[in-house]
Design a protein around this motif. Sequence first.
Motif, short mmCIF file in Angstrom:
data_model
loop_
_atom_site.label_atom_id
_atom_site.label_comp_id
_atom_site.label_asym_id
_atom_site.label_seq_id
_atom_site.Cartn_x
_atom_site.Cartn_y
_atom_site.Cartn_z
N MET A 1 0.81 -1.21 0.00
CA MET A 1 0.00 0.00 0.00
C MET A 1 0.85 1.27 0.00
O MET A 1 0.40 2.34 -0.37
N ARG A 2 2.13 1.15 0.40
CA ARG A 2 3.02 2.30 0.34
C ARG A 2 3.20 2.79 -1.09
O ARG A 2 3.54 3.94 -1.33
N GLY A 3 2.97 1.87 -2.03
CA GLY A 3 3.17 2.21 -3.43
C GLY A 3 2.24 3.30 -3.94
O GLY A 3 2.48 3.87 -5.01
N PHE A 4 1.19 3.63 -3.19
CA PHE A 4 0.30 4.70 -3.61
C PHE A 4 1.02 6.05 -3.65
O PHE A 4 0.55 6.99 -4.29
N CYS A 5 2.17 6.17 -2.97
CA CYS A 5 2.88 7.45 -3.01
C CYS A 5 3.46 7.70 -4.39
O CYS A 5 3.83 8.84 -4.72
N HIS A 6 3.53 6.67 -5.26
CA HIS A 6 3.93 6.90 -6.65
C HIS A 6 3.00 7.91 -7.32
O HIS A 6 3.42 8.65 -8.23
N ILE A 7 1.74 7.92 -6.91
CA ILE A 7 0.78 8.85 -7.48
C ILE A 7 1.22 10.29 -7.20
O ILE A 7 1.13 11.17 -8.07
N GLY A 8 1.72 10.52 -5.99
CA GLY A 8 2.22 11.85 -5.64
C GLY A 8 3.45 12.23 -6.45
O GLY A 8 3.63 13.40 -6.82
N ILE A 9 4.30 11.25 -6.74
CA ILE A 9 5.48 11.51 -7.58
C ILE A 9 5.02 11.96 -8.97
O ILE A 9 5.53 12.94 -9.53
N VAL A 10 4.03 11.24 -9.52
CA VAL A 10 3.50 11.59 -10.85
C VAL A 10 2.90 12.99 -10.82
O VAL A 10 3.10 13.80 -11.74
N ARG A 11 2.19 13.32 -9.75
CA ARG A 11 1.57 14.65 -9.65
C ARG A 11 2.63 15.75 -9.60
O ARG A 11 2.48 16.81 -10.21
N ALA A 12 3.71 15.48 -8.90
CA ALA A 12 4.80 16.46 -8.84
C ALA A 12 5.42 16.66 -10.22
O ALA A 12 5.71 17.79 -10.63
N ILE A 13 5.62 15.57 -10.95
CA ILE A 13 6.17 15.65 -12.30
C ILE A 13 5.25 16.47 -13.20
O ILE A 13 5.70 17.30 -14.01
N GLU A 14 3.95 16.26 -13.04
CA GLU A 14 2.98 17.04 -13.82
C GLU A 14 3.04 18.52 -13.46
O GLU A 14 3.06 19.39 -14.35
N ARG A 15 3.09 18.82 -12.18
CA ARG A 15 3.12 20.22 -11.73
C ARG A 15 4.38 20.93 -12.19
O ARG A 15 4.34 22.13 -12.49
N LEU A 16 5.49 20.22 -12.24
CA LEU A 16 6.77 20.83 -12.59
C LEU A 16 7.00 20.88 -14.09
O LEU A 16 8.01 21.42 -14.54
N GLY A 17 6.10 20.30 -14.87
CA GLY A 17 6.22 20.36 -16.31
C GLY A 17 7.25 19.44 -16.92
O GLY A 17 7.71 19.68 -18.05
N LEU A 18 7.62 18.40 -16.21
CA LEU A 18 8.61 17.45 -16.73
C LEU A 18 7.93 16.44 -17.67
O LEU A 18 6.78 16.05 -17.44
N GLN A 19 8.64 16.02 -18.70
CA GLN A 19 8.11 15.07 -19.67
C GLN A 19 8.79 13.71 -19.50
O GLN A 19 10.02 13.63 -19.53
N VAL A 20 8.00 12.67 -19.31
CA VAL A 20 8.53 11.32 -19.14
C VAL A 20 8.38 10.57 -20.46
O VAL A 20 7.29 10.52 -21.04
N ASP A 21 9.47 9.98 -20.94
CA ASP A 21 9.45 9.28 -22.23
C ASP A 21 9.11 7.80 -22.08
O ASP A 21 8.39 7.23 -22.89
N GLU A 22 9.65 7.15 -21.05
CA GLU A 22 9.42 5.73 -20.83
C GLU A 22 9.22 5.48 -19.35
O GLU A 22 9.71 6.24 -18.51
N ILE A 23 8.55 4.38 -19.03
CA ILE A 23 8.20 4.06 -17.64
C ILE A 23 8.64 2.64 -17.32
O ILE A 23 8.39 1.72 -18.10
N VAL A 24 9.30 2.49 -16.19
CA VAL A 24 9.75 1.18 -15.72
C VAL A 24 9.21 0.99 -14.31
O VAL A 24 9.25 1.91 -13.50
N GLY A 25 8.68 -0.20 -14.01
CA GLY A 25 8.16 -0.43 -12.67
C GLY A 25 8.30 -1.86 -12.23
O GLY A 25 8.35 -2.78 -13.06
#
Length: 343
Positions: A1-25
């Motif tokens: 359940m700790r993995g839900f904090c990934h959502i906050g990481i994604v939100r920060a990336i969106e807010r900061l205007g960063l572009q992600v090309d590929e995703i690994v998990g």
Amino acid sequence: MRGFCHIGIVRAIERLGLQVDEIVGTSMGAVMGGLLAGGSNSHQMEQAALDVSLKDYFRLNLVKFFTRGYRHASVYKGKAFKELLHEWIPQESFEDLVKPFYCNALSLTDGTTRFFGLPGAEKMRVSDAVYASACLPTIFEPAEINGDHYIDGGMTETLALRIARAREADLVIAVDLSHRDMRKKTPFKATLPHILYQTYEVMGMALNENNLHRYVDDKTVLIKPKVSHLPLLEMPDVNDVVRIGEREAIEVLTTHPLTRYLCDPEAVAEEDRMVQRPRDHVQLDVDMNACIHCGICAATCATQGFASVPLGDVVRKLHNYECTRDMACERNCPTGAIRLQNI
């Protein structure tokens, strides 16, 4: 359940205007990564997380326990979790995803790591690959794919940096959930779930040491959200967990030299008023009254933060900019003399 904090990481990336090309998990990171690669934004991911009920998706296999005993494969039923993933990630193949996505799982038959989503790999349903990557052994039934059986990729590779290296990424934003307060003890409980979860957690930390030592380089920005206080399989307040990830990611990404100048300047200026020091270095503190000069710190540190000298072991770099942030020196110090700051 700790993995839900990934959502906050994604939100920060969106807010900061960063572009992600590929995703690994891997593991829960594969679940969140699959959602992101499928086109979900952070708000849609958070809504999906809010819809999760542990009572619905963690159902005990009581009937099979009574009939088959120890010969049964898992504590919980995996069917409900698998159906949830089919709903969340409906793509029939990795080619149908919005962005390239890769995840890993461990084969129980030959002990090898299988990477799903690589170019040229056989086509398969994305949610099946994600279930295999997040299938914690003894918790859910192993995933059967083409006659082989797979379990959680985090059993051998808790942070999928190897495949990111293989993809020759220009920059890697890595999310490490293994952070733990070494000064805080976990009370022992004589129950099977407690022993299993503690074993998984400690084993994951040890694996992560080697992983970070080997693959963290000058192209890696490491984010370590403070989630050690959250139980592994107890439903947290999703909104709080998301905020933990978002706060940590914004602070790291706006101060780290690799990402600072890629961020929205207004967001950086706002953070500069609140963040007192950069997050790209680790402060090494040693209690010399507790230190016995055993040399374990010097042997453990991958970036030569400590050194063995004739008069005893010393700290070479009070502010270790090259630190892989694996916390190995603090975790392995036999007297608890080492304390890492700014991590």
